[in-house]
Design a protein around this motif. Structure first.
Motif, PDB file in Angstrom:
ATOM      1  N   ILE A 161       5.622 -10.182  -1.247  1.00 20.34           N
ATOM      2  CA  ILE A 161       5.046 -10.772  -2.444  1.00 20.34           C
ATOM      3  C   ILE A 161       3.736 -11.446  -2.043  1.00 20.34           C
ATOM      4  CG2 ILE A 161       5.377 -12.342  -4.377  1.00 20.34           C
ATOM      5  CD1 ILE A 161       7.426 -10.045  -4.257  1.00 20.34           C
ATOM      6  N   LEU A 162       2.605 -10.864  -2.440  1.00 26.89           N
ATOM      7  CA  LEU A 162       1.308 -11.443  -2.126  1.00 26.89           C
ATOM      8  C   LEU A 162       0.942 -12.483  -3.188  1.00 26.89           C
ATOM      9  CD1 LEU A 162      -0.676  -8.226  -1.120  1.00 26.89           C
ATOM     10  CD2 LEU A 162       0.828  -9.659   0.271  1.00 26.89           C
ATOM     11  N   LEU A 163       0.087 -13.423  -2.798  1.00 32.60           N
ATOM     12  CA  LEU A 163      -0.332 -14.489  -3.706  1.00 32.60           C
ATOM     13  C   LEU A 163      -1.851 -14.469  -3.857  1.00 32.60           C
ATOM     14  CD1 LEU A 163       1.910 -17.385  -2.324  1.00 32.60           C
ATOM     15  CD2 LEU A 163       2.370 -15.928  -4.311  1.00 32.60           C
ATOM     16  N   ASP A 164      -2.331 -14.441  -5.107  1.00 32.68           N
ATOM     17  CA  ASP A 164      -3.781 -14.453  -5.312  1.00 32.68           C
ATOM     18  C   ASP A 164      -4.315 -15.881  -5.204  1.00 32.68           C
ATOM     19  OD1 ASP A 164      -3.314 -15.751  -7.737  1.00 32.68           O
ATOM     20  OD2 ASP A 164      -3.823 -14.036  -8.984  1.00 32.68           O
ATOM     21  N   HIS A 165      -5.585 -16.076  -5.533  1.00 31.06           N
ATOM     22  CA  HIS A 165      -6.209 -17.381  -5.329  1.00 31.06           C
ATOM     23  C   HIS A 165      -5.599 -18.462  -6.207  1.00 31.06           C
ATOM     24  CE1 HIS A 165      -8.285 -15.732  -8.804  1.00 31.06           C
ATOM     25  NE2 HIS A 165      -8.762 -16.936  -9.085  1.00 31.06           N
ATOM     26  N   LYS A 166      -4.911 -18.052  -7.287  1.00 28.30           N
ATOM     27  CA  LYS A 166      -4.229 -19.013  -8.142  1.00 28.30           C
ATOM     28  C   LYS A 166      -2.726 -19.045  -7.877  1.00 28.30           C
ATOM     29  CE  LYS A 166      -7.516 -18.818 -12.001  1.00 28.30           C
ATOM     30  NZ  LYS A 166      -7.672 -18.552 -13.457  1.00 28.30           N
ATOM     31  N   LEU A 167      -2.303 -18.404  -6.795  1.00 32.47           N
ATOM     32  CA  LEU A 167      -0.904 -18.316  -6.388  1.00 32.47           C
ATOM     33  C   LEU A 167      -0.059 -17.520  -7.380  1.00 32.47           C
ATOM     34  CD1 LEU A 167      -0.251 -21.893  -4.915  1.00 32.47           C
ATOM     35  CD2 LEU A 167      -0.901 -19.807  -3.708  1.00 32.47           C
ATOM     36  N   ASN A 168      -0.708 -16.590  -8.097  1.00 39.24           N
ATOM     37  CA  ASN A 168       0.041 -15.642  -8.914  1.00 39.24           C
ATOM     38  C   ASN A 168       0.626 -14.566  -8.001  1.00 39.24           C
ATOM     39  OD1 ASN A 168      -0.610 -16.759 -11.534  1.00 39.24           O
ATOM     40  ND2 ASN A 168      -2.681 -15.995 -11.194  1.00 39.24           N
ATOM     41  N   PRO A 169       1.887 -14.166  -8.217  1.00 36.49           N
ATOM     42  CA  PRO A 169       2.526 -13.204  -7.320  1.00 36.49           C
ATOM     43  C   PRO A 169       2.131 -11.761  -7.609  1.00 36.49           C
ATOM     44  CG  PRO A 169       4.065 -13.831  -9.031  1.00 36.49           C
ATOM     45  CD  PRO A 169       2.823 -14.663  -9.253  1.00 36.49           C
ATOM     46  N   LYS A 170       2.012 -10.974  -6.547  1.00 36.49           N
ATOM     47  CA  LYS A 170       1.717  -9.542  -6.636  1.00 36.49           C
ATOM     48  C   LYS A 170       2.693  -8.802  -5.723  1.00 36.49           C
ATOM     49  CE  LYS A 170      -2.331 -10.549  -8.719  1.00 36.49           C
ATOM     50  NZ  LYS A 170      -2.773 -10.113 -10.046  1.00 36.49           N
ATOM     51  N   ILE A 171       3.562  -8.007  -6.304  1.00 31.83           N
ATOM     52  CA  ILE A 171       4.510  -7.232  -5.497  1.00 31.83           C
ATOM     53  C   ILE A 171       3.750  -6.163  -4.730  1.00 31.83           C
ATOM     54  CG2 ILE A 171       6.526  -5.712  -5.555  1.00 31.83           C
ATOM     55  CD1 ILE A 171       7.347  -7.129  -8.156  1.00 31.83           C
ATOM     56  N   ALA A 172       3.999  -6.070  -3.429  1.00 28.53           N
ATOM     57  CA  ALA A 172       3.260  -5.146  -2.573  1.00 28.53           C
ATOM     58  C   ALA A 172       4.217  -4.296  -1.744  1.00 28.53           C
ATOM     59  CB  ALA A 172       2.325  -5.930  -1.653  1.00 28.53           C
ATOM     60  N   ASP A 173       3.628  -3.412  -0.954  1.00 26.02           N
ATOM     61  CA  ASP A 173       4.313  -2.546   0.000  1.00 26.02           C
ATOM     62  C   ASP A 173       5.331  -1.639  -0.688  1.00 26.02           C
ATOM     63  OD1 ASP A 173       5.232  -1.261   2.219  1.00 26.02           O
ATOM     64  OD2 ASP A 173       5.321  -3.062   3.445  1.00 26.02           O
ATOM     65  N   PHE A 174       4.817  -0.532  -1.228  1.00 22.45           N
ATOM     66  CA  PHE A 174       5.659   0.438  -1.920  1.00 22.45           C
ATOM     67  C   PHE A 174       6.055   1.605  -1.017  1.00 22.45           C
ATOM     68  CE2 PHE A 174       3.879  -2.032  -5.247  1.00 22.45           C
ATOM     69  CZ  PHE A 174       4.736  -1.930  -6.327  1.00 22.45           C
ATOM     70  N   GLY A 175       5.976   1.403   0.290  1.00 23.48           N
ATOM     71  CA  GLY A 175       6.283   2.490   1.211  1.00 23.48           C
ATOM     72  C   GLY A 175       7.706   2.989   1.125  1.00 23.48           C
ATOM     73  N   LEU A 176       8.648   2.129   0.699  1.00 25.42           N
ATOM     74  CA  LEU A 176      10.048   2.533   0.585  1.00 25.42           C
ATOM     75  C   LEU A 176      10.470   2.767  -0.866  1.00 25.42           C
ATOM     76  CD1 LEU A 176      11.765   0.163   3.188  1.00 25.42           C
ATOM     77  CD2 LEU A 176      10.907   2.484   3.508  1.00 25.42           C
ATOM     78  N   ALA A 177       9.524   2.626  -1.795  1.00 26.19           N
ATOM     79  CA  ALA A 177       9.855   2.780  -3.210  1.00 26.19           C
ATOM     80  C   ALA A 177      10.311   4.200  -3.519  1.00 26.19           C
ATOM     81  CB  ALA A 177       8.647   2.434  -4.078  1.00 26.19           C
ATOM     82  N   LYS A 178      11.154   4.306  -4.542  1.00 30.09           N
ATOM     83  CA  LYS A 178      11.722   5.612  -4.878  1.00 30.09           C
ATOM     84  C   LYS A 178      11.656   5.844  -6.379  1.00 30.09           C
ATOM     85  CE  LYS A 178      15.718   8.550  -3.958  1.00 30.09           C
ATOM     86  NZ  LYS A 178      14.937   9.548  -3.228  1.00 30.09           N
ATOM     87  N   LEU A 179      11.170   7.019  -6.752  1.00 26.83           N
ATOM     88  CA  LEU A 179      11.224   7.432  -8.153  1.00 26.83           C
ATOM     89  C   LEU A 179      12.677   7.629  -8.546  1.00 26.83           C
ATOM     90  CD1 LEU A 179       8.328  10.050  -8.285  1.00 26.83           C
ATOM     91  CD2 LEU A 179       8.294   7.707  -9.118  1.00 26.83           C
ATOM     92  N   PHE A 180      13.000   7.213  -9.771  1.00 29.35           N
ATOM     93  CA  PHE A 180      14.397   7.255 -10.188  1.00 29.35           C
ATOM     94  C   PHE A 180      14.525   8.040 -11.485  1.00 29.35           C
ATOM     95  CE2 PHE A 180      18.522   5.553 -11.488  1.00 29.35           C
ATOM     96  CZ  PHE A 180      19.182   5.506 -10.266  1.00 29.35           C
TER      97      PHE A 180
END
Length: 371
Positions: A161-180
Motif C-alpha cells: 500500500i503506497l502513500l501519496d503526499h497527502k497519505l492517500n493509499p494506493k494499492i500496488a504490486d499486481f504481479g500476483l494478481a489474477k483475473l477471475f
C-alpha cells in the motif's frame, strides 16, 4: 526497441513505452544512490524524466523466469485499471533481457514504513488511519466489482500500500494478481501470496475467491488500528498473533485495548466499528466474510447493525506455534521478496498443499501458474 509491441487492448493511449536509454538516463544508470528497494524479482529506483517528472522504475531481474510472468501479468492488469486508490502504471520497457515497469513516484513510500516505525507512526492520527482504511477498501472494491476486469490481488498487505503526499493509499504490486471469471464464485489454483495474510481455504487448499482479498484486508485493517505487524515474537506470548489477540480482546469486551496509543484523536465509536469489521473479514469460514461493498457500508455508516463475528482463522484452541517473522524490507518499491514456501504451520494450523519448507510470516509463495 525489440521484442515487445503493446497490445491496444492492454495499453491505452495514456500509457507509454519507454526506451531503455531514457530510463538509464532518468535513474543515472540505475545508480545505487537512487535505489528505493530490493526484492526477489529485482530492484526499484527513483528516476527523473527529461521533462522533470519523478518516477519509480521497477527493474526486474533478467535471471528470474517467474519475473517475466510477473512482468507481463502486471502490465496487462494494471494498464486496464484506473482508480484513485490504485498505483498508476505510467509505462513499461522491454529491450533484450531488460524488463522494466514505470510508476508514479511516491515520496512517502509505503504504509509499513509509517505504521511499523516507532516515530513515524505518530504521524498517522486517527483521521489519517481511518481514511487509509476506507481508501484501501475502495481500491479492492474497484478490483472486485467495478473495473472492466474482475481482479483478485492476492497480496494485499501493508508494504503493498503506497502513500501519496497527502497519505492517500494506493494499492500496488499486481504481479500476483489474477483475473477471475465472472460466472465463478471460486476456483482452485496454486497458492501465491504472503503467509499471515492468507485465509485457510486458500493457504491449505488453493481455493481462490474474492474472500481471499477480504481476509487480507481484515488483517491490514487490524494492523492499522494497532500499529503493529500481524505476527511479532517480540511481544508477550498472548499478544504475538494479532488476529488471535484481537479476537480475545473483542470476546472480553476490551477491543479498544488494541488501539495504537500513538494514534491521536481516536474516535472510540469508529475504532470499535473498524475492529468489529476487521474481525468479520478474517472469519475462518469464507462464506461468513462480507464482500467489499458491504465492508465499506459497515465502515461508513454508524446506523448499520453489525453481525457478530465467528471465530477467526488460525486462532488456536490449545498450544499455538509461534513463527519468527522476517524483518520488513526497505520499502514497498522493492518488496516483491517472494520465496518458494509451500508448507507452513500458521498459528497452530498446518498447511500441507505440497512438499516444501516451512514458511514464516512475511514469506511469499511464488508457484504462480499461467493466467
Amino acid at each position: 526497441m525489440h521484442g515487445f509491441s503493446p497490445e491496444p487492448a492492454f495499453m491505452g493511449e495514456q500509457n507509454l513505452v519507454f526506451s531503455l536509454q531514457a530510463l538509464v538516463e532518468a535513474t543515472d544508470n540505475f545508480n545505487d544512490n537512487n535505489k528505493l528497494g530490493q526484492g526477489g524479482f529485482g530492484a526499484v529506483y527513483k528516476g527523473i524524466t527529461s521533462d522533470g517528472n519523478e518516477i519509480a522504475v521497477k527493474k526486474l531481474s533478467a535471471k528470474s523466469k517467474q519475473g517475466k510472468k510477473e512482468f507481463m501479468n502486471e502490465v496487462k492488469l494494471v494498464a486496464n485499471v484506473q482508480h484513485r486508490n490504485l498505483a498508476r502504471l505510467l509505462g513499461c520497457c522491454v529491450e533484450g533481457n531488460e524488463r522494466l515497469l514505470v510508476y508514479d513516484y511516491f515520496p512517502n513510500k509505503s504504509l509499513d514504513t509509517f505504521l511499523f516505525d516507532v516515530e513515524k507512526r505518530k504521524e498517522l492520527d486517527w483521521e489519517k488511519r481511518y481514511n487509509i482504511i476506507i481508501g484501501i477498501a475502495r481500491g479492492i472494491l474497484y478490483l472486485h466489482q467495478e473495473s472492466q476486469l474482475r481482479i483478485i490481488h492476492r497480496d494485499i498487505k501493508a508494504n503493498n500500500i503506497l502513500l501519496d503526499h497527502k497519505l492517500n493509499p494506493k494499492i500496488a504490486d499486481f504481479g500476483l494478481a489474477k483475473l477471475f471469471p465472472e460466472d465463478k464464485t471460486h476456483i482452485h489454483t496454486r497458492v501465491a501470496g504472503t503467509y499471515g495474510y492468507m485465509p485457510p481455504e486458500y493457504a491449505m487448499r488453493g481455493q481462490l475467491s474474492v474472500k481471499v482479498d477480504v481476509y487480507s484486508f481484515g488483517v491490514v485493517l487490524l494492523e492499522i488500528i494497532s500499529g503493529r505487524k500481524n505476527n511479532d515474537n517480540h511481544l508477550p506470548y498472548d499478544m504475538q498473533h494479532l488476529v488471535e489477540w484481537a479476537w480475545k480482546l473483542f470476546q472480553g469486551g476490551n477491543a479498544l485495548n488494541m488501539a495504537d496509543s500513538e494514534a491521536s484523536g481516536v474516535s472510540e465509536e469508529e475504532a470499535l466499528r473498524c475492529i468489529h469489521v476487521g474481525l468479520l473479514c478474517v472469519q475462518a469460514n469464507a462464506t461468513f466474510r462480507p464482500v467489499m461493498s458491504d465492508v465499506i457500508t459497515m465502515l461508513s455508516s454508524s446506523s448499520v447493525t453489525l453481525p457478530n463475528p465467528s471465530k477467526p482463522a488460525f486462532v488456536s484452541t490449545g498450544e499455538s506455534h509461534s513463527l519468527k517473522p522476517e524483518p520488513m524490507s526497505m520499502s514497498s518499491w522493492g518488496n516483491d521478496e517472494d520465496k518458494i514456501v509451500t508448507t507452513s504451520q500458521i498459528s497452530g494450523a498446518t498447511t500441507t498443499s505440497s512438499p516444501g519448507i516451512r514458511s514464516v510470516n512475511e514469506a511469499s509463495i511464488t508457484e504462480v501458474e499461467a493466467r
